[in-house]
Design a protein around this motif. Structure first.
Motif, mmCIF file in Angstrom:
data_model
loop_
_atom_site.group_PDB
_atom_site.id
_atom_site.type_symbol
_atom_site.label_atom_id
_atom_site.label_comp_id
_atom_site.label_asym_id
_atom_site.label_seq_id
_atom_site.Cartn_x
_atom_site.Cartn_y
_atom_site.Cartn_z
ATOM 1 N N GLY B 324 -29.583 -28.727 -79.365
ATOM 2 C CA GLY B 324 -30.738 -28.168 -80.049
ATOM 3 C C GLY B 324 -31.143 -29.033 -81.226
ATOM 4 O O GLY B 324 -30.640 -30.151 -81.395
ATOM 5 N N GLN B 325 -32.087 -28.535 -82.016
ATOM 6 C CA GLN B 325 -32.520 -29.248 -83.209
ATOM 7 C C GLN B 325 -33.236 -28.286 -84.141
ATOM 8 O O GLN B 325 -33.818 -27.310 -83.704
ATOM 9 C CB GLN B 325 -33.439 -30.431 -82.862
ATOM 10 C CG GLN B 325 -34.796 -30.076 -82.267
ATOM 11 C CD GLN B 325 -34.729 -29.779 -80.777
ATOM 12 O OE1 GLN B 325 -33.827 -30.212 -80.091
ATOM 13 N NE2 GLN B 325 -35.668 -29.006 -80.272
ATOM 14 N N ILE B 326 -33.133 -28.581 -85.444
ATOM 15 C CA ILE B 326 -33.891 -27.841 -86.435
ATOM 16 C C ILE B 326 -34.988 -28.793 -86.893
ATOM 17 O O ILE B 326 -34.694 -29.863 -87.414
ATOM 18 C CB ILE B 326 -33.012 -27.486 -87.658
ATOM 19 C CG1 ILE B 326 -31.774 -26.712 -87.231
ATOM 20 C CG2 ILE B 326 -33.815 -26.749 -88.708
ATOM 21 C CD1 ILE B 326 -31.998 -25.277 -86.910
ATOM 22 N N PRO B 345 -40.731 -25.581 -82.284
ATOM 23 C CA PRO B 345 -40.037 -26.662 -81.571
ATOM 24 C C PRO B 345 -38.540 -26.735 -81.891
ATOM 25 O O PRO B 345 -37.854 -27.591 -81.369
ATOM 26 C CB PRO B 345 -40.752 -27.927 -82.061
ATOM 27 C CG PRO B 345 -41.320 -27.568 -83.373
ATOM 28 C CD PRO B 345 -41.525 -26.087 -83.406
ATOM 29 N N SER B 346 -38.034 -25.867 -82.743
ATOM 30 C CA SER B 346 -36.600 -25.860 -83.026
ATOM 31 C C SER B 346 -35.873 -25.069 -81.948
ATOM 32 O O SER B 346 -36.473 -24.249 -81.268
ATOM 33 C CB SER B 346 -36.316 -25.227 -84.390
ATOM 34 O OG SER B 346 -36.935 -25.976 -85.396
ATOM 35 N N LEU B 347 -34.584 -25.338 -81.831
ATOM 36 C CA LEU B 347 -33.847 -24.724 -80.734
ATOM 37 C C LEU B 347 -32.361 -24.807 -81.014
ATOM 38 O O LEU B 347 -31.884 -25.782 -81.576
ATOM 39 C CB LEU B 347 -34.161 -25.485 -79.438
ATOM 40 C CG LEU B 347 -33.365 -25.136 -78.193
ATOM 41 C CD1 LEU B 347 -33.829 -23.816 -77.635
ATOM 42 C CD2 LEU B 347 -33.522 -26.215 -77.141
ATOM 43 N N SER B 348 -31.642 -23.743 -80.657
ATOM 44 C CA SER B 348 -30.185 -23.840 -80.620
ATOM 45 C C SER B 348 -29.738 -23.454 -79.226
ATOM 46 O O SER B 348 -29.945 -22.329 -78.787
ATOM 47 C CB SER B 348 -29.546 -22.902 -81.648
ATOM 48 O OG SER B 348 -28.187 -22.726 -81.321
ATOM 49 N N ARG B 349 -29.155 -24.411 -78.526
ATOM 50 C CA ARG B 349 -28.780 -24.151 -77.131
ATOM 51 C C ARG B 349 -27.569 -23.259 -76.998
ATOM 52 O O ARG B 349 -27.319 -22.728 -75.934
ATOM 53 C CB ARG B 349 -28.439 -25.476 -76.441
ATOM 54 C CG ARG B 349 -29.615 -26.331 -76.216
ATOM 55 C CD ARG B 349 -29.187 -27.730 -75.852
ATOM 56 N NE ARG B 349 -30.348 -28.576 -75.837
ATOM 57 C CZ ARG B 349 -31.109 -28.751 -74.763
ATOM 58 N NH1 ARG B 349 -30.795 -28.179 -73.652
ATOM 59 N NH2 ARG B 349 -32.169 -29.507 -74.831
#
Lengths: 578, 462
Positions: B324-326, B345-349
Motif C-alpha cells: 500500500g501507500q499513504i 489513492p492511498s491504500l493499505s493492503r
C-alpha cells in the motif's frame, strides 16, 4: 559430467569455461554448488544464469554441468505443496536451512521421497500401451485422484498394485526389445510443452462466481485472460478470488515476484478455505509456487515455466486446470534484467527483443485438449495472467504483447478502486472474445434470457458513459426524465450488481443462477420505471419506492424464492404508483 | 591479504583494477590513498583479470599510480549488539556521536537473505497511529511496509515523526524500538528528527543511521541495508517490535542510477537501471514477522515523487512492492490541512487482516468503505458543481458535497500532537456519515447502522 571453471561474475550472471556444454543445461556453480542454467554459449564460454545469490563467488571456482535441461518432477505429492521458482519445496528448505531465511546451495527433492502411496494398477501385464495411457491411480488427496500415465510406448511386462514411494519400481515396460522401469513419478523439461492429440475451440465457461466476469466478460475453460492494472487496483485480490471460487479441479498459483506477506496470506488462507463444491480444504487441489520479489531473479524467470508444466501434467490426466500467474510483468522484467546482464541489444523499453515470442509461447500452452493416450480423455489449462504496467499505462510492451495473444481483457481501473468499487474492472474498457462460443452454454444451463439481459445491461452502461459527459456540462437536472431514469438504473447496476465484496461470505462467490436473478431484478425495475414514466409518474416518486432499498440489499438473499418474492414486490410497488 | 596497485581506470564512483586473482563477487575492498586516507568499496563485477569496484567514500584523490587496493576477502558485514540502541551512526555504520565503538555480539552480512515465504507469519496486529486517515482508512499492521508518497515541500517529516511518536499496539507493553535511516537528507531535516526523538525520550530506544546530503552518494546504497540488518537483529533475535523509518528513498534511487550509468549499463525507464525493481525489493521485503520469534519489522519508507508524479519509476516500482501507500496531496496542503493525506489513492493492503471485531471494532470495514465511496462521490460532485453551480445539484448530491467538505475539515485535519484513539476516529466517522440519507449507506450492515449511527443511538435512549 562436464567440468569447467568460472571466469567472470556479474550479479546473477556467471561466465564459465565449459567446452561442449549444451544450451539450457543445468549446472552447479562454485564450491557452494549453486544451481544455474546455461543461457548463452560463445565459443568455449558458457553464460550461466544462477538461481541463487552469487556473493562470494570467485573466478576459478568449479562449474559442473548436469547434462540435462531444467526439469520438474511430476508425480503424487505435488498437490498441497509450496514450491519456489525451481520446484524446491519451501517447507523442506526451512528444515534444511534451520531458520527463516533461504540460505544458499540447498538441494531438496520436489516430491517426498519417503512417503508410500497406495497405487492401484488398472493396466495389466501384457497390455500394449501408448504414451499417456493410464497405468493406475493414487488417491493423492480426498479431492483428487492422481492418474499415473505411461511416459513410454510399449508392452507392459509387469505391474502390480501396492504401496510405493515415488521412485520405487511399480512395474516394467518393454519397447523394441528394451526394458524400462515404470515409476510413480516422471520428469519433464520445463521449457517444452507437453504434447497433446488435439486442441479444441473453448466452448465451456470457467464459472468464476464473479458477477462482472461471468455475466459480461466470461472466460472459457482452456482460454487465456489478462488482468492489467496499476498497483492498488486489486489485481491480486481478483486473482485470488478466481483461484478460490472458480469451478476448476486443479489450481496452480504462481506468485512471480510477489510480496512475501501476501504470499503468506495465501499460504494461510488456502488450507482454511473450503472448496465450494465439496467442502474439503481448497489446498487439496492446489499447488503454490512462491518466488517473492527478493528471491533470486533467475528463479523468478523459471517459475512461470515450472507452473505451466505442472498445470499441463494435471491436464493430461483429464482435469480442468487454472493457472494464475501474478505477475507476468515481473517475469518479463526478470528477462529484461538478465538480458541486460548479457549485454544484449535491447528492444522496446529495454525489454529483450524475444519478449513477444516468449509471452506468446507461454499463453499458447493454454487450451482445451484431447489428452495423449488411447482412451478419449479431455482436459484443459486456463491461463489467467496479471500484468502490472508501469503507472497503469497499458501502452507499454508487456501489456501490448499480452493483449495480442490473450482473448479476455479485464481492465482494472484506479478510479474505481479509489472509490472502493471492487472488483475494480472497468466495464467499458474490458472485453472478451468468447461470448459467442459460450452463448449456447449459458442458454442451456442458466436461461435463454441470460445473454440478452447481459447485452441490454451493457448497452445501458455504455449509454450512461455518454450521458455522464452531458451531465458534466449541464448538470443532471437538465436531462429529460427518461435519461435520468437510465442513470438511476445504471447506478443500481454498478452498486448492486457489479460491485462484489470478496470479504463477506454471502457475496464472495455468486452462483450463475443468482447472477441471473439479480440482473433480472434490476432490469425489471428499469422496465417498470420506463412504463411508469410513460404513464406520467414522476421519477422522484419511483426513486422513493421502498422496494429500491430492498434491491440495494439483494446481495444478501440466498434462495431463488426470495428473488421471486422481490420481483412480485417490484410489480406491486409500481402498481400502487399508477 | 591481496594488495594491488593496478588501477587502470577511474570513472565516477567506480574504480577498475586489473590483473587481480582470487577476488570474489561483492567482496569488500579498502582503498589506500596517498596521504594515508582509507576508503571502503565493494566489488561489482569480477573476471579472471579485472575487478570493478564501487567506492563508498567518493573517488576524488584516487590516482592510477599512487593508490593501492586491498581485497579483504569478505562481504560487507555489520557488527550487531543491543548497545546500538540510543546511538547515532554514519551511513557506513561507524559511530557518528561521540560514544565508544560497538563491541559486536555477532557480525551479519548486510545484503540479507530472502525470508522463506513459508516461514513468515501473516501480519495482523493493529497499530494505532492516532491519525484518523491512517487508522480508519489505511490501517497499519505490525510487519507491514507502508511507504509515504510525498512531494517536495510537503510535511512528510512531521507526519513520520508523529507516527513514530504515537504508534502503539493497544493493550500490550512489549519491547519497542525505532530504527531510523536518513538517506541524503539535509542537515536541517536530520536535526529535526533528532530533536524530536530527544524531546520525547524516543532516542534511547532508537538506532540512527545518517547519510546526509553532503555525504558520498554511493554510501546511500549501504545505509538502508545497515538499518534493516539492525532492525532484523533487534526483531528476530531480541524479540523487539521495530519500526523502521527510511527517508528519502528517492535519494537512494538516484544513487543507484548514478552507479548504473557509471557502469554504462543499458538503462530502463528514465535512465534508472532495469534491475531497480529487484534491488528495491531487497530493501522493502525486509519487513514482516517470522515464525519462532515474537518480534516484527514494520517499515515506513518515505519518498518524494519528482513532480508529484505517482507514475514516476521510483514511486511506481515502490508501489508494486510495498503493501500500500499513504499519499500526501499538495492540494490539501494548500488548503492548510495537516496531515494532507489524500485517502483516495492511498491504500493499505493488509488492512483487512488488522481490523474487525476482535482487533478494532466490528463496523470498521463498512465505515471505512462507506467513507471512501462517499468522499469519492463528493469530490466528483465538487468539480461538477464548479461547472453547473451547487443549486443545479439534487438535494442528495448536495449532502455528498457537504460530506466531502466536512471529511476534509474534521476527519483529515488534526493537530500534530493530536492522538486520536480508534474509537474517537470511528465516532467521528459515524458523525460524518449521518450527513447522508440512510438508504445511501449501502456499505455498512444494517445492524451496525442501528447500533452506531448517532441519530439511532439517540432514538434508542429515548
Amino acid at each position: 559430467m562436464m567440468k569447467g571453471k568460472i571466469v567472470r561474475i556479474s550479479g546473477p550472471v556467471v561466465e564459465a569455461n565449459l567446452p561442449d556444454a549444451r544450451l539450457y543445461d543445468v549446472v552447479k556453480v562454485g564450491e557452494e554448488r549453486l544451481l544455474g542454467e546455461i543461457i548463452k554459449i560463445v565459443g568455449e564460454i558458457s553464460v550461466i544464469q544462477v538461481y541463487e545469490d552469487t556473493s562470494g563467488l570467485k573466478p576459478g571456482e568449479p562449474v559442473d554441468s548436469t547434462g540435462a535441461p531444467l526439469s520438474v518432477e511430476l508425480g503424487p505429492g505435488l498437490l498441497q505443496s509450496i514450491y519456489d521458482g525451481i520446484q524446491r519445496p519451501l517447507k523442506v528448505i526451512e528444515e534444511q536451512a534451520g531458520g527463516v531465511y533461504i540460505t544458499r546451495g540447498i538441494e531438496a527433492p520436489a516430491l517426498d521421497q519417503k512417503k508410500k502411496w497406495d497405487f492401484k494398477a488398472t493396466a495389466k501385464k501384457g497390455d500394449k500401451v501408448k504414451k499417456g495411457d493410464i497405468l493406475g491411480t493414487v488417491q493423492e488427496t480426498e479431492l483428487i485422484e492422481h492418474r499415473i500415465m505411461s511416459p513410454y510406448e510399449g508392452k507392459i511386462e509387469s505391474i502390480s498394485s501396492g504401496k510405493y514411494t515415488v521412485s520405487e519400481k511399480i512395474g516394467e515396460i518393454s519397447f523394441e526389445g528394451k526394458k524400462y522401469p515404470l515409476k510413480l513419478a516422471q520428469k519433464w523439461f520445463v521449457r517444452k510443452s507437453r504434447p497433446v492429440v488435439e486442441k479444441f475451440p473453448p466452448n465451456i465457461p470457467l464459472i468464476t462466481g464473479q458477477r462482472i466476469i461471468d455475466t459480461f466478460f466470461p472466460i472459457a475453460k482452456g482460454g487465456t485472460a489478462a488482468i492489467p492494472g496499476p498497483f492498488g487496483s486489486g489485481k491480486t485480490v481478483t486473482q485470488q478470488s478466481l483461484a478460490k471460487y472458480s469451478d476448476t479441479q486443479i489450481v496452480i498459483y504462481v506468485g512471480c515476484g510477489e510480496r512475501g506477506n501476501e504470499m503468506t496470506e495465501v499460504l494461510k488462507e488456502f488450507p482454511e478455505l473450503e472448496d465450494p463444491n465439496t467442502g474439503k480444504p481448497l489446498m487439496q487441489r492446489t499447488v503454490l509456487i512462491a518466488n517473492t520479489s527478493n528471491m533470486p531473479v533467475a528463479a523468478r524467470e523459471a517459475s512461470i515455466y515450472t507452473g505451466v508444466t505442472i498445470a499441463e501434467y494435471f491436464r493430461d490426466m483429464g482435469y480442468d486446470v487454472a493457472l494464475m500467474a501474478d505477475s507476468t510483468s515481473r517475469w518479463a522484467e526478470a528477462m529484461r534484467e538478465i538480458g541486460g546482464r548479457l549485454e544484449e541489444m535491447p528492444g522496446e523499453e529495454g525489454y529483450p527483443a524475444y519478449l513477444a515470442r516468449r509471452l506468446a509461447e507461454f499463453y499458447e500452452r493454454a487450451g482445451r485438449v484431447r489428452c495423449l493416450g488411447t482412451e478419449d480423455r479431455y482436459g484443459s489449462v486456463t491461463i489467467i495472467g496479471a500484468v502490472s504496467p508501469p503507472g497503469g499505462d497499458i501502452s507499454e510492451p508487456v501489456s501490448q504483447n499480452t493483449l495480442r495473444v490473450t482473448k479476455v481483457f479485464l481492465a482494472l481501473d484506479a478510479p474505481l478502486a479509489y472509490r472502493r468499487h471492487f472488483p475494480a474492472i472497468n466495464w467499458l474498457k474490458s472485453y472478451t472474445l468468447y461470448s459467442n462460443s459460450l452463448e449456447e452454454y449459458f442458454a442451456k444451463e442458466v436461461s435463454s434470457e441470460f445473454t440478452k439481459l447481459s447485452k441490454a445491461a451493457m448497452e445501458l452502461l455504455q449509454k450512461e458513459a455518454e450521458l455522464q459527459e452531458v451531465v458534466q456540462l449541464v448538470g443532471p437536472d437538465a436531462l429529460p426524465e427518461k435519461e435520468q431514469a437510465i442513470l438511476m438504473v445504471t447506478k443500481m447496476l454498478r452498486e448492486d450488481y457489479l460491485q462484489q465484496n470478496a470479504f463477506v461470505d454471502y457475496d464472495a462467490r455468486c452462483e450463475l443462477i443468482k447472477q441471473y436473478n439479480m440482473l433480472k431484478t434490476i432490469m425489471k425495475f428499469g422496465e417498470n420505471t420506463n412504463s411508469a414514466l410513460d404513464l406520467g409518474v414522476q421519477l422522484k416518486k419511483i426513486q422513493e419506492l421502498p422496494v429500491k432499498t430492498k434491491i440495494g440489499r439483494m446481495k444478501e438473499l440466498l434462495e431463488i424464492k426470495d428473488f421471486e418474492k422481490l420481483h412480485k414486490e417490484i410489480d406491486g410497488n409500481f402498481e400502487e404508483l399508477r | 591479504m591481496k594488495e594491488y596497485k593496478t588501477i587502470t581506470q577511474i570513472a565516477g564512483p567506480l574504480v577498475f583494477v586489473s590483473d587481480v586473482s582470487g577476488v570474489s563477487y561483492n567482496e569488500i575492498v579498502e582503498i589506500m590513498i596517498p596521504g594515508g586516507e582509507r576508503r571502503k568499496g565493494q566489488v561489482l563485477d569480477v573476471s579472471n583479470k579485472n575487478a570493478v569496484v564501487q567506492v563508498f567514500g567518493g573517488t576524488d584523490g584516487i590516482s592510477t599510480s599512487q593508490t593501492s587496493v586491498r581485497f579483504l576477502g569478505e562481504t560487507m558485514r555489520l557488527g550487531l549488539s543491543t548497545d546500538m540502541l540510543g546511538r547515532v551512526f554514519n551511513g557506513l555504520g561507524e559511530p557518528r556521536d561521540k560514544g565508544p565503538k560497538i563491541i559486536p555480539k555477532e557480525k551479519v552480512d548486510i545484503t540479507g537473505l530472502p525470508i522463506n515465504p513459508y516461514s513468515r507469519q501473516s501480519p495482523n496486529e493493529f497499530i494505532q497511529t492516532g491519525i484518523s486517515t491512517v487508522d480508519c482508512m489505511n490501517t497499519l499492521v505490525r510487519g507491514q511496509k507502508l511507504p509515504i508518497f510525498s512531494g517536495a515541500g510537503l510535511p512528510h517529516n512531521q507526519l513520520t515523526v508523529q507516527i513514530a511518536r504515537q504508534a502503539k499496539v493497544r493493550g500490550t507493553d512489549e519491547k519497542f524500538a525505532v530504527v531510523f535511516a536518513a538517506i541524503g537528507i539535509t542537515h536541517e531535516e536530520a536535526s529535526f528528527f533528532m530533536r524530536d526523538f530527544e524531546k520525547t525520550g524516543a532516542l534511547e530506544n532508537a538506532v540512527l543511521f545518517l547519510n546526509l546530503a553532503d555525504d558520498p552518494s554511493v554510501e546511500r546504497i549501504i545505509t538502508p541495508r545497515l538499518a534493516l540488518t539492525t532492525a532484523e537483529y533487534l526483531a528476530y533475535e531480541q524479540d523487539m517490535h521495530v519500526l523502521t523509518l527510511i527517508t528519502d528513498m528517492t535519494n537512494y534511487c538516484e544513487a543507484l542510477r548514478e552507479i548504473s550509468s557509471a557502469r554504462q549499463e543499458v538503462p530502463g525507464r528514465r535512465g534508472y537501471p532495469g534491475y531497480m525493481y529487484t534491488d528495491l525489493s531487497t530493501i522493502y521485503e525486509r519487513a514482516g514477522r517470522v515464525r519462532g520469534s515474537n518480534g516484527s519489522v514494520t517499515q515506513i519508507p518515505v519518498l518524494t515523487m519528482p513532480g508529484d508524479d505517482k507514475t514516476h519509476p521510483i514511486a511506481d516500482l515502490t508501489g508494486y512492492i510495498t503493501e500500500g501507500q499513504i499519499l500526501l496531496s499538495r492540494e490539501l496542503h494548500r488548503k492548510n490541512i495537516y496531515p494532507p493525506v489524500d485517502v483516495l489513492p492511498s491504500l493499505s493492503r493488509l488492512m483487512n487482516a488488522g481490523i474487525g471485531e476482535e482487533r478494532t471494532r466490528e463496523d470498521h470495514k463498512g465505515v471505512s468503505d462507506q467513507l471512501y465511496a462517499g468522499y469519492a462521490n463528493g469530490r466528483d460532485l465538487r468539480s461538477l458543481s464548479a461547472v453547473v453551480g451547487e443549486e443545479a445539484l439534487s438535494p442528495v448530491d448536495r449532502k455528498f458535497l457537504k460530506l466531502a467538505d466536512q471529511f476534509e475539515a474534521r476527519f483529515v485535519r488534526q493537530g500534530a500532537y493530536e492522538n486520536r484513539t480508534i474509537e474517537q476516529t470511528l465516532e467521528l466517522a459515524w458523525d460524518l456519515l449521518s450527513i447522508l440519507p440512510e438508504d445511501e449507506l449501502k456499505r455498512v450492515k444494517k445492524s451496525y447502522i442501528d447500533k452506531y449511527l448517532p441519530k439511532k443511538k439517540e432514538e434508542k435512549k429515548e
